[in-house]
Scaffold this active site. Structure first.
Site, short mmCIF file in Angstrom:
data_model
loop_
_atom_site.label_atom_id
_atom_site.label_comp_id
_atom_site.label_asym_id
_atom_site.label_seq_id
_atom_site.Cartn_x
_atom_site.Cartn_y
_atom_site.Cartn_z
N THR A 41 6.93 7.45 -0.95
CA THR A 41 5.99 7.61 0.18
C THR A 41 6.81 7.75 1.46
O THR A 41 7.16 8.85 1.84
CB THR A 41 5.00 6.43 0.26
OG1 THR A 41 5.72 5.19 0.24
CG2 THR A 41 4.02 6.47 -0.91
N LYS B 225 10.31 2.75 -5.91
CA LYS B 225 9.96 3.28 -4.60
C LYS B 225 9.71 2.11 -3.69
O LYS B 225 9.27 1.04 -4.12
CB LYS B 225 8.75 4.20 -4.66
CG LYS B 225 7.41 3.57 -5.01
CD LYS B 225 6.69 2.81 -3.92
CE LYS B 225 6.53 3.64 -2.67
NZ LYS B 225 5.83 2.78 -1.61
N THR C 62 5.36 -3.78 -1.48
CA THR C 62 5.00 -2.40 -1.79
C THR C 62 6.16 -1.81 -2.51
O THR C 62 6.98 -1.12 -1.97
CB THR C 62 4.73 -1.55 -0.57
OG1 THR C 62 3.55 -2.00 0.00
CG2 THR C 62 4.45 -0.12 -0.93
N GLU D 4 12.60 0.94 6.12
CA GLU D 4 12.11 1.83 7.17
C GLU D 4 12.81 1.54 8.50
O GLU D 4 12.71 0.46 9.06
CB GLU D 4 10.60 1.66 7.32
CG GLU D 4 9.84 2.19 6.12
CD GLU D 4 8.37 1.83 6.13
OE1 GLU D 4 7.62 2.43 5.34
OE2 GLU D 4 7.96 0.95 6.91
N ASN E 146 5.66 3.23 11.10
CA ASN E 146 4.43 2.56 10.70
C ASN E 146 3.29 2.75 11.69
O ASN E 146 2.14 2.47 11.36
CB ASN E 146 4.70 1.08 10.46
CG ASN E 146 5.42 0.86 9.14
OD1 ASN E 146 4.81 0.88 8.08
ND2 ASN E 146 6.73 0.69 9.20
N SER F 110 -1.25 9.28 9.30
CA SER F 110 -1.26 10.67 9.71
C SER F 110 -0.14 11.45 9.06
O SER F 110 -0.18 12.66 9.03
CB SER F 110 -1.13 10.78 11.23
OG SER F 110 0.06 10.19 11.67
#
Length: 437
Positions: A173, A200, A211, A297, A432, A437
Site C-alpha cells: 500500500t 507488507k 497493519t 513511512e 498519512n 486520496s
C-alpha cells in the site's frame, strides 16, 4: 504522495529488494491488477500449494485489535475447522481492508475464499484470506472475481523469481518497496529446505500485530501443532517486536504453510530438529520484520533497541517496546538530539510485570554505533548516574547514522529482548495526511 510514484522512486528499493532467489518446492504464485487500486498497480495475489504427497500444515498469528477485519475472522474459522491441516492457498488483496464492514464484509471474504477453492477443486474450505487498505469500505467483489478468473484462465502462476516478486508487490500500500526474502537451510541430519517470506507494512505498525500482512512458506513437513508453536515463538521475537508509529491495525496477519515437498520425517515438537527449525524460522522472521521498519513511512533511521540483563524476557521486551513507541524518543532521533532523558522517561513508565526488573541504581543507557567507528558505545547513564561530560560531537555522529542502537542494561538478570523501530519525520505526517486520496 501516491504509492505508484513512491515505489518507483524509492532508493530503498535497490537496497532491500533481491534480484534473484531459490524458492520452496511445491508452491506457485500469481498476481494481477484487478482494479481495486485506483492507480492500476498489482492488487490481488494468490499462493497455491501444488504438492499433493503430503497434507499441508498451516498456522497463523492474528491482530489483537477488537475490531477484527472480516478476512481475519474467516481465516481463524477455517484454521480451527481444519485443525491447521489441508490449507492449500492464500489469497490477498490490497487497496481495501474489508474491515468494519459487518455481515456483508464476512460474506465478501467468504466469497473471495470460495472463488479460490472452486478453482482448485477443494471439497472443503482450504484458503486463507488477507486484505489491506482503507478501513470501512466494502470490497469490490466484481473486480476481485474477475481478477481471480483471469489469473486461472490465463494460467498466470509461476515459481520463478518474478512471480514471487510480483505477488510481494501486490500486497503493498504505502510501502516504498516489496518485502521478499528467501533462504536455504540445512538441518543437522543433512536435510536441506527453503523458507520464503513476504510482508507488507510501512505505517500503522505496532506490536501484537499491526497493519502488517505477511506469509512464510516452507517445503519442510511440519506437524500442525509444532508449526503453530514455532510461528508463535518466532512472531513474539520478530513481528511483535517492531514499531513504526504505535498504531495497531484491524487486519494484521502472519500465515505460515509447510507443504512437505522435501522428503524427510515430519517434524513434531519431539523431533530432535524442532528447536533448530524454530530458531531458523525466528531469525528468518526477524529479517523480514526488520524490512517493515526500514520502510517505515517517512523514516530516515533504523533503530535497534536492545534491553539486556533483565530478570525476565517479558520485562525486557516491555521496556524495549516502551522506548520504541515513544513519540518523543522517535522525534529526538529524527532531530539527532541526544536527549537521553526521553529514553529514561520511557523506561520509567513501562508497565512491568515484575518491578524488581528495574532498579534505578543499576541502570545503564548507551548509544551504540553500527558502522564500526570508535568509540562504538557512548555511555549516557552508568549505574543510574548521568554522564555529565558526554561527547556531544560523538553523539551527533552516532545519531546521524542510518542504523544505530539504543542499549539498555538493567543489571538485574540474564534475559534480553530486542525491538526494532524508526524515527518520526515530517514526511510521516504528509503521507498519512492524504492516505485516502
Amino acid at each position: 504522495m501516491k504509492f505508484s510514484s513512491v515505489l518507483k522512486q524509492s532508493a530503498k528499493y535497490a537496497a532491500h529488494v533481491p534480484k534473484s532467489g531459490v524458492f520452496p518446492r511445491g508452491f506457485q504464485v500469481g498476481s494481477i491488477a484487478s482494479g481495486v487500486k485506483k492507480n492500476g498497480n498489482l492488487d490481488l495475489g494468490v499462493l497455491v500449494n501444488t504438492n499433493k504427497s503430503y497434507e499441508s500444515s498451516a498456522a497463523s498469528v492474528f491482530t489483537t485489535n477488537k475490531f477484527k477485519a472480516a478476512p481475519v475472522i474467516l481465516s481463524q474459522r477455517v484454521l480451527e475447522e481444519k485443525n491447521g491441516k489441508g490449507i492449500n492457498a492464500i489469497v490477498v488483496n490490497s487497496g481495501c481492508a474489508n474491515s468494519v464492514t459487518g455481515e456483508v464484509g464476512l460474506q465478501d471474504a467468504t466469497q473471495m475464499a470460495k472463488l479460490i477453492d472452486e478453482k482448485l477443486g477443494a471439497t472443503s474450505p482450504s484458503t486463507l484470506i488477507m486484505s489491506t487498505g482503507v478501513i470501512g469500505q466494502r470490497l469490490q467483489m466484481d473486480k476481485i472475481s474477475k481478477g481471480v478468473s483471469q489469473l486461472f484462465a490465463n494460467n498466470s502462476f509461476g515459481s520463478d523469481f518474478n512471480s514471487w516478486l510480483n505477488i510481494a508487490k501486490s500486497i503493498c500500500t504505502t510501502d516504498t518497496f516489496p518485502k521478499l526474502i528467501t533462504s536455504n537451510f540445512t538441518l543437522k541430519n543433512g536435510t536441506q529446505y527453503t523458507l520464503t517470506g513476504m510482508a507488507k507494512g510501512a505505517g500503522m505498525i505496532c506490536p501484537n500485530m499491526a497493519t502488517l500482512l505477511g506469509f512464510i512458506v516452507t517445503d519442510l513437513p511440519i506437524e500442525s501443532k509444532a508449526l503453530s508453536k514455532m510461528l508463535k515463538f518466532a512472531t513474539d521475537r520478530s513481528f511483535n517486536c517492531i514499531s513504526v508509529d504505535g498504531d495497531m491495525s484491524t487486519n494484521d496477519t502472519i500465515n505460515m504453510i509447510a507443504n512437505g515437498a522435501v522428503k524427510t520425517d515430519e517434524i513434531t515438537e519431539d523431533s530432535p530438529e524442532f528447536l533448530q527449525v524454530r530458531d531458523q524460522v525466528t531469525q528468518f522472521a526477524q529479517k523480514l520484520a526488520q524490512l517493515v521498519v526500514r520502510d517505515g513511512e517517512g523514516a530516515t533511521k533504523f533503530v535497534t533497541v536492545k534491553v539486556q540483563n533483565s530478570s525476565t524476557f517479558a520485562d525486557a521486551k516491555i521496556i524495549a517496546e516502551s522506548i520504541s513507541n515513544s513519540m518523543l524518543v522517535k522525534t529526538a532521533l529524527y532531530g539527532k538530539d541526544a536527549n537521553w532523558g526521553r529514553i529514561l522517561c520511557a523506561i520509567g513508565y513501562a508497565k512491568l510485570d515484575n518491578l524488581d526488573s528495574l532498579q534505578t541504581d543499576k541502570l545503564n543507557v548507551s548509544f551504540v554505533a553500527t558502522d564500526n567507528s570508535e568509540p562504538r558505545e557512548l555511555k549516557l547513564l552508568v549505574n543510574g548516574v548521568p554522564q555529565l561530560n558526554i561527547d556531544e560531537e560523538r553523539a551527533s555522529q552516532i545519531l546521524a547514522l542510518p542504523d544505530l542502537e539504543v542499549l539498555v542494561d538493567l543489571g538485574t538478570g540474564n534475559e534480553e529482548a530486542q525491538f526494532w523501530t524508526c524515527d518520526l519525520s515530517h514526511e510521516y505526517v504528509t503521507i498519512n495526511g492524504d492516505y485516502r486520496s
